[in-house]
Design a protein around this motif. Sequence first.
Motif, PDB file in Angstrom:
ATOM      1  N   MET A 168     -23.733 -11.939 -27.120  1.00  0.00           N
ATOM      2  CA  MET A 168     -24.041 -10.508 -27.131  1.00  0.00           C
ATOM      3  C   MET A 168     -25.541 -10.258 -27.013  1.00  0.00           C
ATOM      4  SD  MET A 168     -21.507  -8.503 -26.904  1.00  0.00           S
ATOM      5  CE  MET A 168     -22.465  -7.031 -27.196  1.00  0.00           C
ATOM      6  N   LYS A 169     -26.344 -11.083 -27.635  1.00  0.00           N
ATOM      7  CA  LYS A 169     -27.797 -10.902 -27.545  1.00  0.00           C
ATOM      8  C   LYS A 169     -28.240 -11.015 -26.087  1.00  0.00           C
ATOM      9  CE  LYS A 169     -32.227 -12.402 -29.382  1.00  0.00           C
ATOM     10  NZ  LYS A 169     -32.705 -11.205 -30.006  1.00  0.00           N
ATOM     11  N   GLY A 170     -27.701 -12.022 -25.384  1.00  0.00           N
ATOM     12  CA  GLY A 170     -28.056 -12.206 -23.981  1.00  0.00           C
ATOM     13  C   GLY A 170     -27.612 -11.039 -23.111  1.00  0.00           C
ATOM     14  N   TYR A 171     -26.404 -10.561 -23.343  1.00  0.00           N
ATOM     15  CA  TYR A 171     -25.908  -9.444 -22.541  1.00  0.00           C
ATOM     16  C   TYR A 171     -26.625  -8.149 -22.899  1.00  0.00           C
ATOM     17  CZ  TYR A 171     -22.873  -6.209 -20.158  1.00  0.00           C
ATOM     18  OH  TYR A 171     -22.412  -5.207 -19.346  1.00  0.00           O
ATOM     19  N   ALA A 172     -26.785  -7.896 -24.188  1.00  0.00           N
ATOM     20  CA  ALA A 172     -27.432  -6.661 -24.637  1.00  0.00           C
ATOM     21  C   ALA A 172     -28.876  -6.571 -24.142  1.00  0.00           C
ATOM     22  CB  ALA A 172     -27.390  -6.560 -26.158  1.00  0.00           C
ATOM     23  N   ALA A 201     -26.537   1.272 -21.725  1.00  0.00           N
ATOM     24  CA  ALA A 201     -25.813   1.176 -23.002  1.00  0.00           C
ATOM     25  C   ALA A 201     -25.053   2.474 -23.272  1.00  0.00           C
ATOM     26  CB  ALA A 201     -26.773   0.861 -24.139  1.00  0.00           C
ATOM     27  N   ALA A 202     -25.679   3.609 -22.991  1.00  0.00           N
ATOM     28  CA  ALA A 202     -25.024   4.907 -23.202  1.00  0.00           C
ATOM     29  C   ALA A 202     -23.827   5.071 -22.274  1.00  0.00           C
ATOM     30  CB  ALA A 202     -26.013   6.046 -23.000  1.00  0.00           C
ATOM     31  N   ASN A 203     -23.946   4.602 -21.041  1.00  0.00           N
ATOM     32  CA  ASN A 203     -22.833   4.692 -20.095  1.00  0.00           C
ATOM     33  C   ASN A 203     -21.658   3.829 -20.543  1.00  0.00           C
ATOM     34  OD1 ASN A 203     -24.308   6.433 -18.511  1.00  0.00           O
ATOM     35  ND2 ASN A 203     -24.962   4.856 -17.070  1.00  0.00           N
ATOM     36  N   LEU A 204     -21.938   2.608 -20.978  1.00  0.00           N
ATOM     37  CA  LEU A 204     -20.872   1.752 -21.496  1.00  0.00           C
ATOM     38  C   LEU A 204     -20.242   2.372 -22.734  1.00  0.00           C
ATOM     39  CD1 LEU A 204     -22.395  -1.803 -21.055  1.00  0.00           C
ATOM     40  CD2 LEU A 204     -20.233  -0.998 -20.097  1.00  0.00           C
ATOM     41  N   ALA A 205     -21.074   2.932 -23.594  1.00  0.00           N
ATOM     42  CA  ALA A 205     -20.568   3.573 -24.804  1.00  0.00           C
ATOM     43  C   ALA A 205     -19.643   4.727 -24.454  1.00  0.00           C
ATOM     44  CB  ALA A 205     -21.740   4.067 -25.668  1.00  0.00           C
ATOM     45  N   ALA A 206     -20.025   5.530 -23.471  1.00  0.00           N
ATOM     46  CA  ALA A 206     -19.195   6.659 -23.045  1.00  0.00           C
ATOM     47  C   ALA A 206     -17.862   6.166 -22.476  1.00  0.00           C
ATOM     48  CB  ALA A 206     -19.935   7.507 -22.016  1.00  0.00           C
ATOM     49  N   TYR A 207     -17.922   5.107 -21.692  1.00  0.00           N
ATOM     50  CA  TYR A 207     -16.692   4.561 -21.119  1.00  0.00           C
ATOM     51  C   TYR A 207     -15.752   4.073 -22.211  1.00  0.00           C
ATOM     52  CZ  TYR A 207     -13.487   1.271 -18.975  1.00  0.00           C
ATOM     53  OH  TYR A 207     -12.350   0.589 -18.619  1.00  0.00           O
ATOM     54  N   TYR A 208     -16.252   3.243 -23.118  1.00  0.00           N
ATOM     55  CA  TYR A 208     -15.377   2.696 -24.154  1.00  0.00           C
ATOM     56  C   TYR A 208     -14.892   3.775 -25.114  1.00  0.00           C
ATOM     57  CZ  TYR A 208     -15.624  -1.946 -22.336  1.00  0.00           C
ATOM     58  OH  TYR A 208     -15.476  -3.026 -21.501  1.00  0.00           O
ATOM     59  N   ILE A 243     -25.325  -2.479 -29.830  1.00  0.00           N
ATOM     60  CA  ILE A 243     -26.099  -3.081 -28.736  1.00  0.00           C
ATOM     61  C   ILE A 243     -27.552  -3.263 -29.172  1.00  0.00           C
ATOM     62  CG2 ILE A 243     -27.023  -2.684 -26.396  1.00  0.00           C
ATOM     63  CD1 ILE A 243     -24.061  -3.573 -26.451  1.00  0.00           C
ATOM     64  N   ASN A 244     -28.124  -2.236 -29.763  1.00  0.00           N
ATOM     65  CA  ASN A 244     -29.522  -2.329 -30.218  1.00  0.00           C
ATOM     66  C   ASN A 244     -29.692  -3.368 -31.318  1.00  0.00           C
ATOM     67  OD1 ASN A 244     -30.477  -0.441 -28.386  1.00  0.00           O
ATOM     68  ND2 ASN A 244     -30.086   1.266 -29.758  1.00  0.00           N
ATOM     69  N   ASP A 245     -28.699  -3.500 -32.177  1.00  0.00           N
ATOM     70  CA  ASP A 245     -28.760  -4.509 -33.240  1.00  0.00           C
ATOM     71  C   ASP A 245     -28.690  -5.925 -32.665  1.00  0.00           C
ATOM     72  OD1 ASP A 245     -28.996  -2.517 -35.155  1.00  0.00           O
ATOM     73  OD2 ASP A 245     -26.922  -2.688 -35.857  1.00  0.00           O
ATOM     74  N   TYR A 246     -27.903  -6.120 -31.613  1.00  0.00           N
ATOM     75  CA  TYR A 246     -27.874  -7.437 -30.965  1.00  0.00           C
ATOM     76  C   TYR A 246     -29.214  -7.711 -30.277  1.00  0.00           C
ATOM     77  CZ  TYR A 246     -22.893  -7.977 -31.817  1.00  0.00           C
ATOM     78  OH  TYR A 246     -21.666  -8.113 -32.421  1.00  0.00           O
ATOM     79  N   LYS A 247     -29.779  -6.698 -29.639  1.00  0.00           N
ATOM     80  CA  LYS A 247     -31.082  -6.874 -28.985  1.00  0.00           C
ATOM     81  C   LYS A 247     -32.156  -7.292 -29.983  1.00  0.00           C
ATOM     82  CE  LYS A 247     -30.896  -3.536 -25.198  1.00  0.00           C
ATOM     83  NZ  LYS A 247     -31.563  -2.345 -24.645  1.00  0.00           N
ATOM     84  N   SER A 248     -32.166  -6.645 -31.131  1.00  0.00           N
ATOM     85  CA  SER A 248     -33.221  -6.885 -32.128  1.00  0.00           C
ATOM     86  C   SER A 248     -32.978  -8.141 -32.956  1.00  0.00           C
ATOM     87  CB  SER A 248     -33.332  -5.683 -33.067  1.00  0.00           C
ATOM     88  OG  SER A 248     -32.219  -5.633 -33.952  1.00  0.00           O
ATOM     89  N   GLY A 249     -31.760  -8.657 -32.918  1.00  0.00           N
ATOM     90  CA  GLY A 249     -31.422  -9.815 -33.737  1.00  0.00           C
ATOM     91  C   GLY A 249     -30.855  -9.444 -35.099  1.00  0.00           C
ATOM     92  N   LYS A 250     -30.733  -8.143 -35.364  1.00  0.00           N
ATOM     93  CA  LYS A 250     -30.147  -7.700 -36.630  1.00  0.00           C
ATOM     94  C   LYS A 250     -28.703  -8.179 -36.740  1.00  0.00           C
ATOM     95  CE  LYS A 250     -29.538  -3.559 -39.463  1.00  0.00           C
ATOM     96  NZ  LYS A 250     -29.770  -2.112 -39.528  1.00  0.00           N
ATOM     97  N   ARG A 251     -27.996  -8.196 -35.610  1.00  0.00           N
ATOM     98  CA  ARG A 251     -26.649  -8.765 -35.544  1.00  0.00           C
ATOM     99  C   ARG A 251     -26.746 -10.065 -34.760  1.00  0.00           C
ATOM    100  NH1 ARG A 251     -22.297  -3.973 -34.380  1.00  0.00           N
ATOM    101  NH2 ARG A 251     -20.877  -5.421 -35.356  1.00  0.00           N
ATOM    102  N   SER A 252     -25.958 -11.038 -35.166  1.00  0.00           N
ATOM    103  CA  SER A 252     -26.073 -12.370 -34.599  1.00  0.00           C
ATOM    104  C   SER A 252     -24.903 -12.715 -33.682  1.00  0.00           C
ATOM    105  CB  SER A 252     -26.147 -13.376 -35.744  1.00  0.00           C
ATOM    106  OG  SER A 252     -26.173 -14.683 -35.238  1.00  0.00           O
ATOM    107  N   SER A 253     -25.212 -12.967 -32.439  1.00  0.00           N
ATOM    108  CA  SER A 253     -24.256 -13.491 -31.457  1.00  0.00           C
ATOM    109  C   SER A 253     -25.072 -13.834 -30.218  1.00  0.00           C
ATOM    110  CB  SER A 253     -23.192 -12.455 -31.093  1.00  0.00           C
ATOM    111  OG  SER A 253     -22.491 -12.868 -29.932  1.00  0.00           O
ATOM    112  N   ALA A 254     -25.101 -15.113 -29.875  1.00  0.00           N
ATOM    113  CA  ALA A 254     -25.884 -15.535 -28.715  1.00  0.00           C
ATOM    114  C   ALA A 254     -25.405 -14.843 -27.442  1.00  0.00           C
ATOM    115  CB  ALA A 254     -25.823 -17.052 -28.565  1.00  0.00           C
ATOM    116  N   ALA A 279     -18.394  -2.595 -16.860  1.00  0.00           N
ATOM    117  CA  ALA A 279     -17.645  -3.155 -17.986  1.00  0.00           C
ATOM    118  C   ALA A 279     -17.027  -4.527 -17.732  1.00  0.00           C
ATOM    119  CB  ALA A 279     -16.556  -2.169 -18.413  1.00  0.00           C
ATOM    120  N   GLY A 280     -17.129  -5.055 -16.536  1.00  0.00           N
ATOM    121  CA  GLY A 280     -16.529  -6.351 -16.229  1.00  0.00           C
ATOM    122  C   GLY A 280     -16.912  -7.463 -17.192  1.00  0.00           C
ATOM    123  N   PRO A 281     -18.201  -7.659 -17.448  1.00  0.00           N
ATOM    124  CA  PRO A 281     -18.588  -8.719 -18.383  1.00  0.00           C
ATOM    125  C   PRO A 281     -18.039  -8.497 -19.800  1.00  0.00           C
ATOM    126  CG  PRO A 281     -20.475  -8.076 -17.058  1.00  0.00           C
ATOM    127  CD  PRO A 281     -19.379  -7.077 -16.790  1.00  0.00           C
TER     128      PRO A 281
END
Length: 102
Positions: A78-82, A90-97, A65-76, A33-35
């Motif tokens: 987040m897209k790079g990190y996702a 992604a599931a592990n981060l989701a569980a943590y948050y 996360i999947n929406d950032y990967k696919s470009g459905k959601r826009s953020s340079a 979760a650092g980044p």
Amino acid sequence: MKLTKMLTALAALSIGAVATASAADVQAGRSMAGPCAVCHGPGGEGKGNNPPIAGMPPARFVQAINDYKSGKRSSAAMKGYAAKLDDAEAANLAAYYASLKK
């Protein structure tokens, strides 16, 4: 007969969803979760224009996360990190948050 098949299918999907959710590793998510903390705050509370992610339902987090990967959601950023996350990460981060209070 159709209702019985539908209920059986729903039960199978529910069991699968529970198994997937329980397979996520909160500790692994915490270690990754650092980044996220740079933009969303150390406790996922949100920071500046970046929304809070603490307490977010896991399915909603993974979908984002999947929406950032696919470009459905826009953020340079987040897209790079996702793009670097696989499904398990992604599931592990989701569980943590999800484990954090809003």
